[in-house]
Design a protein around this motif. Structure first.
Motif, PDB file in Angstrom:
ATOM      1  N   PHE A  33       0.968  -1.247   0.030  1.00 21.33           N
ATOM      2  CA  PHE A  33       0.176   0.088   0.001  1.00 21.33           C
ATOM      3  C   PHE A  33       0.881   1.226  -0.090  1.00 21.33           C
ATOM      4  O   PHE A  33       1.374   1.518   0.996  1.00 21.33           O
ATOM      5  CB  PHE A  33      -0.989   0.020   1.082  1.00 21.33           C
ATOM      6  CG  PHE A  33      -1.784  -1.071   1.236  1.00 21.33           C
ATOM      7  CD1 PHE A  33      -3.144  -1.252   0.493  1.00 21.33           C
ATOM      8  CD2 PHE A  33      -1.488  -2.208   2.125  1.00 21.33           C
ATOM      9  CE1 PHE A  33      -3.610  -2.308   0.505  1.00 21.33           C
ATOM     10  CE2 PHE A  33      -2.227  -3.409   2.039  1.00 21.33           C
ATOM     11  CZ  PHE A  33      -3.319  -3.528   1.523  1.00 21.33           C
ATOM     12  N   PRO A  34       1.007   2.031  -1.132  1.00 15.99           N
ATOM     13  CA  PRO A  34       1.821   3.033  -1.115  1.00 15.99           C
ATOM     14  C   PRO A  34       0.936   4.328  -0.192  1.00 15.99           C
ATOM     15  O   PRO A  34      -0.083   4.135  -0.145  1.00 15.99           O
ATOM     16  CB  PRO A  34       1.472   3.762  -2.604  1.00 15.99           C
ATOM     17  CG  PRO A  34       0.371   3.069  -3.170  1.00 15.99           C
ATOM     18  CD  PRO A  34       0.181   1.721  -2.407  1.00 15.99           C
ATOM     19  N   GLU A  35       2.059   5.059   0.463  1.00 13.83           N
ATOM     20  CA  GLU A  35       1.583   6.214   1.337  1.00 13.83           C
ATOM     21  C   GLU A  35       1.247   7.453   0.181  1.00 13.83           C
ATOM     22  O   GLU A  35       1.982   7.832  -0.551  1.00 13.83           O
ATOM     23  CB  GLU A  35       2.503   6.639   2.209  1.00 13.83           C
ATOM     24  CG  GLU A  35       2.674   5.542   3.072  1.00 13.83           C
ATOM     25  CD  GLU A  35       3.831   5.971   4.413  1.00 13.83           C
ATOM     26  OE1 GLU A  35       4.190   7.283   4.332  1.00 13.83           O
ATOM     27  OE2 GLU A  35       4.387   5.097   4.932  1.00 13.83           O
ATOM     28  N   ARG A  36       0.149   7.782   0.352  1.00 14.35           N
ATOM     29  CA  ARG A  36      -0.170   9.145  -0.348  1.00 14.35           C
ATOM     30  C   ARG A  36      -0.243  10.405   0.329  1.00 14.35           C
ATOM     31  O   ARG A  36      -1.141  10.703   1.374  1.00 14.35           O
ATOM     32  CB  ARG A  36      -1.620   8.818  -0.910  1.00 14.35           C
ATOM     33  CG  ARG A  36      -2.010   7.908  -2.117  1.00 14.35           C
ATOM     34  CD  ARG A  36      -3.313   7.575  -2.469  1.00 14.35           C
ATOM     35  NE  ARG A  36      -4.096   8.864  -2.822  1.00 14.35           N
ATOM     36  CZ  ARG A  36      -4.130   9.286  -4.122  1.00 14.35           C
ATOM     37  NH1 ARG A  36      -3.495   8.502  -5.174  1.00 14.35           N
ATOM     38  NH2 ARG A  36      -4.897  10.256  -4.151  1.00 14.35           N
ATOM     39  N   SER A  37       0.676  11.220   0.272  1.00 10.15           N
ATOM     40  CA  SER A  37       0.920  12.032   0.957  1.00 10.15           C
ATOM     41  C   SER A  37       1.309  13.624   0.210  1.00 10.15           C
ATOM     42  O   SER A  37       1.689  13.475  -0.800  1.00 10.15           O
ATOM     43  CB  SER A  37       1.724  12.077   2.212  1.00 10.15           C
ATOM     44  OG  SER A  37       3.149  11.806   1.916  1.00 10.15           O
ATOM     45  N   ILE A  38       0.815  14.724   0.910  1.00  6.26           N
ATOM     46  CA  ILE A  38       1.322  15.859   0.131  1.00  6.26           C
ATOM     47  C   ILE A  38       2.073  16.931   1.178  1.00  6.26           C
ATOM     48  O   ILE A  38       2.082  16.617   2.515  1.00  6.26           O
ATOM     49  CB  ILE A  38       0.179  16.669  -0.372  1.00  6.26           C
ATOM     50  CG1 ILE A  38      -0.861  17.037   0.531  1.00  6.26           C
ATOM     51  CG2 ILE A  38      -0.377  15.912  -1.610  1.00  6.26           C
ATOM     52  CD1 ILE A  38      -2.006  17.795   0.366  1.00  6.26           C
TER      53      ILE A  38
END
Length: 129
Positions: A33-38
């Motif tokens: 599960f890739p981490e989706r962050s900004i």
């Protein structure tokens, strides 16, 4: 926040419809599960002018299961904005992903960047590094 305008030679384009704050996407593929962050860029808010989104454009995007939220113009010197960015409009909390950044010259000869914004598939987590 002070409302500003870009006026060149007294008759330039006016960017007064709102402002955006720019965030870089930091997708990190770790495991299944890739981490989706900004992460927010260290920039002042960028004022924009709202553009019309035509029905043909909306239909094309809807056929690809994407929703165009808005199309905006900003001064072209903000050239680091691309499809690897997310913006927040007028200090709000909703995120809009940059789908396309096109560098154009207006009829009056001013260089601008047109941004097509879409809803991201799912919201990104905001991080501070």
């Amino acid at each position: 926040m002070r409302r500003t305008r870009l006026l060149e030679a007294g008759r330039g384009p006016q960017y007064i419809d709102g402002y955006i704050e720019v965030y870089d996407i930091l997708d990190q593929a770790q495991g299944d599960f890739p981490e989706r962050s900004i992460k927010k860029r260290d920039l002042e808010p960028i004022w924009f002018r709202q553009q019309a989104v035509f029905d043909r454009t909306r239909i094309t995007f809807e056929q690809s299961d994407m929703e165009v939220t808005r199309k905006i113009c900003i001064p072209q010197w903000w050239d680091g904005i691309s499809s690897g960015c997310v913006v927040k409009v007028n200090g709000g909390s909703s995120q809009e992903k940059v789908f396309n950044a096109a560098f154009v010259t207006s009829k009056a000869g001013f260089r601008e960047t047109e941004l097509t914004l879409i809803n991201p598939e799912m919201p990104y987590e905001e991080v501070e590094e």
